[in-house]
Structure formats: C-alpha cells, structure tokens
Scaffold this motif. Structure first.
Motif, PDB file in Angstrom:
ATOM      1  N   GLN A   1       0.843  -1.185   0.000  1.00 56.66           N
ATOM      2  CA  GLN A   1       0.000   0.000   0.000  1.00 56.66           C
ATOM      3  C   GLN A   1       0.879   1.237   0.000  1.00 56.66           C
ATOM      4  O   GLN A   1       1.883   1.304   0.702  1.00 56.66           O
ATOM      5  CB  GLN A   1      -0.906  -0.001   1.237  1.00 56.66           C
ATOM      6  CG  GLN A   1      -1.994   1.042   1.208  1.00 56.66           C
ATOM      7  CD  GLN A   1      -3.129   0.679   0.288  1.00 56.66           C
ATOM      8  OE1 GLN A   1      -3.068  -0.335  -0.419  1.00 56.66           O
ATOM      9  NE2 GLN A   1      -4.143   1.502   0.253  1.00 56.66           N
ATOM     10  N   VAL A   2       0.496   2.221  -0.817  1.00 58.33           N
ATOM     11  CA  VAL A   2       1.240   3.470  -0.913  1.00 58.33           C
ATOM     12  C   VAL A   2       0.303   4.630  -0.598  1.00 58.33           C
ATOM     13  O   VAL A   2      -0.857   4.628  -1.019  1.00 58.33           O
ATOM     14  CB  VAL A   2       1.830   3.653  -2.322  1.00 58.33           C
ATOM     15  CG1 VAL A   2       2.459   5.033  -2.468  1.00 58.33           C
ATOM     16  CG2 VAL A   2       2.864   2.563  -2.618  1.00 58.33           C
ATOM     17  N   GLN A   3       0.798   5.597   0.138  1.00 56.97           N
ATOM     18  CA  GLN A   3       0.025   6.805   0.443  1.00 56.97           C
ATOM     19  C   GLN A   3       0.846   8.031   0.123  1.00 56.97           C
ATOM     20  O   GLN A   3       2.066   8.047   0.325  1.00 56.97           O
ATOM     21  CB  GLN A   3      -0.376   6.828   1.921  1.00 56.97           C
ATOM     22  CG  GLN A   3      -1.459   5.845   2.288  1.00 56.97           C
ATOM     23  CD  GLN A   3      -1.933   6.023   3.717  1.00 56.97           C
ATOM     24  OE1 GLN A   3      -1.144   6.302   4.607  1.00 56.97           O
ATOM     25  NE2 GLN A   3      -3.228   5.862   3.931  1.00 56.97           N
ATOM     26  N   LEU A   4       0.160   9.078  -0.360  1.00 58.66           N
ATOM     27  CA  LEU A   4       0.771  10.372  -0.595  1.00 58.66           C
ATOM     28  C   LEU A   4       0.136  11.375   0.360  1.00 58.66           C
ATOM     29  O   LEU A   4      -1.096  11.488   0.405  1.00 58.66           O
ATOM     30  CB  LEU A   4       0.550  10.837  -2.036  1.00 58.66           C
ATOM     31  CG  LEU A   4       1.583  10.414  -3.098  1.00 58.66           C
ATOM     32  CD1 LEU A   4       1.705   8.903  -3.167  1.00 58.66           C
ATOM     33  CD2 LEU A   4       1.218  10.984  -4.444  1.00 58.66           C
ATOM     34  N   VAL A   5       0.946  12.079   1.101  1.00 51.27           N
ATOM     35  CA  VAL A   5       0.450  13.057   2.064  1.00 51.27           C
ATOM     36  C   VAL A   5       1.015  14.423   1.715  1.00 51.27           C
ATOM     37  O   VAL A   5       2.240  14.591   1.633  1.00 51.27           O
ATOM     38  CB  VAL A   5       0.828  12.677   3.501  1.00 51.27           C
ATOM     39  CG1 VAL A   5       0.359  13.750   4.479  1.00 51.27           C
ATOM     40  CG2 VAL A   5       0.229  11.325   3.869  1.00 51.27           C
ATOM     41  N   GLU A   6       0.099  15.379   1.541  1.00 46.35           N
ATOM     42  CA  GLU A   6       0.486  16.737   1.171  1.00 46.35           C
ATOM     43  C   GLU A   6       0.471  17.657   2.386  1.00 46.35           C
ATOM     44  O   GLU A   6      -0.261  17.428   3.351  1.00 46.35           O
ATOM     45  CB  GLU A   6      -0.493  17.287   0.135  1.00 46.35           C
ATOM     46  CG  GLU A   6      -0.585  16.475  -1.137  1.00 46.35           C
ATOM     47  CD  GLU A   6      -1.597  17.072  -2.097  1.00 46.35           C
ATOM     48  OE1 GLU A   6      -2.200  16.329  -2.877  1.00 46.35           O
ATOM     49  OE2 GLU A   6      -1.777  18.310  -2.064  1.00 46.35           O
ATOM     50  N   SER A   7       1.236  18.728   2.281  1.00 47.49           N
ATOM     51  CA  SER A   7       1.222  19.774   3.304  1.00 47.49           C
ATOM     52  C   SER A   7       1.672  21.084   2.687  1.00 47.49           C
ATOM     53  O   SER A   7       2.249  21.093   1.595  1.00 47.49           O
ATOM     54  CB  SER A   7       2.137  19.412   4.482  1.00 47.49           C
ATOM     55  OG  SER A   7       3.478  19.301   4.044  1.00 47.49           O
ATOM     56  N   GLY A   8       1.395  22.183   3.388  1.00 41.97           N
ATOM     57  CA  GLY A   8       1.927  23.473   2.970  1.00 41.97           C
ATOM     58  C   GLY A   8       0.923  24.449   2.407  1.00 41.97           C
ATOM     59  O   GLY A   8       1.278  25.591   2.121  1.00 41.97           O
ATOM     60  N   GLY A   9      -0.322  24.050   2.219  1.00 42.97           N
ATOM     61  CA  GLY A   9      -1.305  24.986   1.697  1.00 42.97           C
ATOM     62  C   GLY A   9      -1.710  26.016   2.736  1.00 42.97           C
ATOM     63  O   GLY A   9      -1.292  25.953   3.893  1.00 42.97           O
ATOM     64  N   GLY A  10      -2.529  26.977   2.306  1.00 44.25           N
ATOM     65  CA  GLY A  10      -2.996  27.983   3.234  1.00 44.25           C
ATOM     66  C   GLY A  10      -3.461  29.238   2.537  1.00 44.25           C
ATOM     67  O   GLY A  10      -3.658  29.250   1.317  1.00 44.25           O
TER      68      GLY A  10
END
Length: 121
Positions: A1-10
């Motif tokens: 299983q692979v997951q992509l996690v984003e961050s940094g928006g606003g």
C-alpha cells in the motif's frame, strides 16, 4: 500500500509565496513521475508542473517563471515552490506520482488528498 500526504497549503496575500510538499510512503520500489495539478471550484483538474524521472520538467504557461517543481528521491518527496502568487492561483492542489510497488513490481498512479491554496487580500 502506498500513500501520498500533502502539506503546505494555506491563505496568502497576492504577491506572496507558499511551498507545498508531498511525501510518498509504503511499499515503494521506484518513483517514475512526480507532478502537481490543481482544481479550482467548478473547473476541471489542470496540470501545474510535472517532472518525469529522467525527463524534462514541464510547467503550465500560467505558472512559468513563478512556480518551481523539485524532488528529493531519497525522501520520496516532491515540492512546489510558488512565488508571486495571484488570486487566480486559488485552487485545491494535488500531487501525483507514478510508483512501482515492491510487492507487485507493477506501476500505479497515486494522488495526494489535496491541499487548499487561497490567494486573497
């Protein structure tokens, strides 16, 4: 299983900057493609910047000279540095990777969950 996690928006004012990050985790053998797309309300999802492995980086005309895509293969992470932001850059931003998994060896498309970027004064 692979997951992509984003961050940094606003929320950022016009002319400001943001840096988005997207990290893949799980059963990863190789990453062949990294990219960013965005979707504004009521519109289709559009390409922002893509970086094929060993290929040429490509940007949408609307972001050329303002956005920069980069990757860190050791960290399985892709970044999008966004400068000189405009209100029309407001959208949900999604990262995309083509990843070969350890278990199957096959390559699949994976997407992040999306991160909201709002450019407004």
């Amino acid at each position: 299983q692979v997951q992509l996690v984003e961050s940094g928006g606003g929320l950022v004012q016009p002319g400001g900057s943001l840096r988005l990050s997207c990290t893949a985790s799980g059963s990863i053998a190789s990453i062949f493609f990294m990219g960013w797309y965005r979707q504004a309300p009521g519109k289709q999802r559009d390409l922002v910047a893509v970086m094929p492995s060993g290929g040429t980086t490509h940007y949408a005309d609307s972001v050329k000279g303002r956005f920069t895509i980069s990757g860190d293969n050791a960290k399985n992470t892709v970044y999008l540095q966004m400068n000189s932001l405009k209100p029309e850059d407001t959208a949900v931003y999604y990262c995309h990777m083509k990843i070969a998994t350890i278990i199957s060896g096959a390559t699949f498309d994976y997407w992040g969950q999306g991160t909201q970027v709002t450019v407004s004064s």
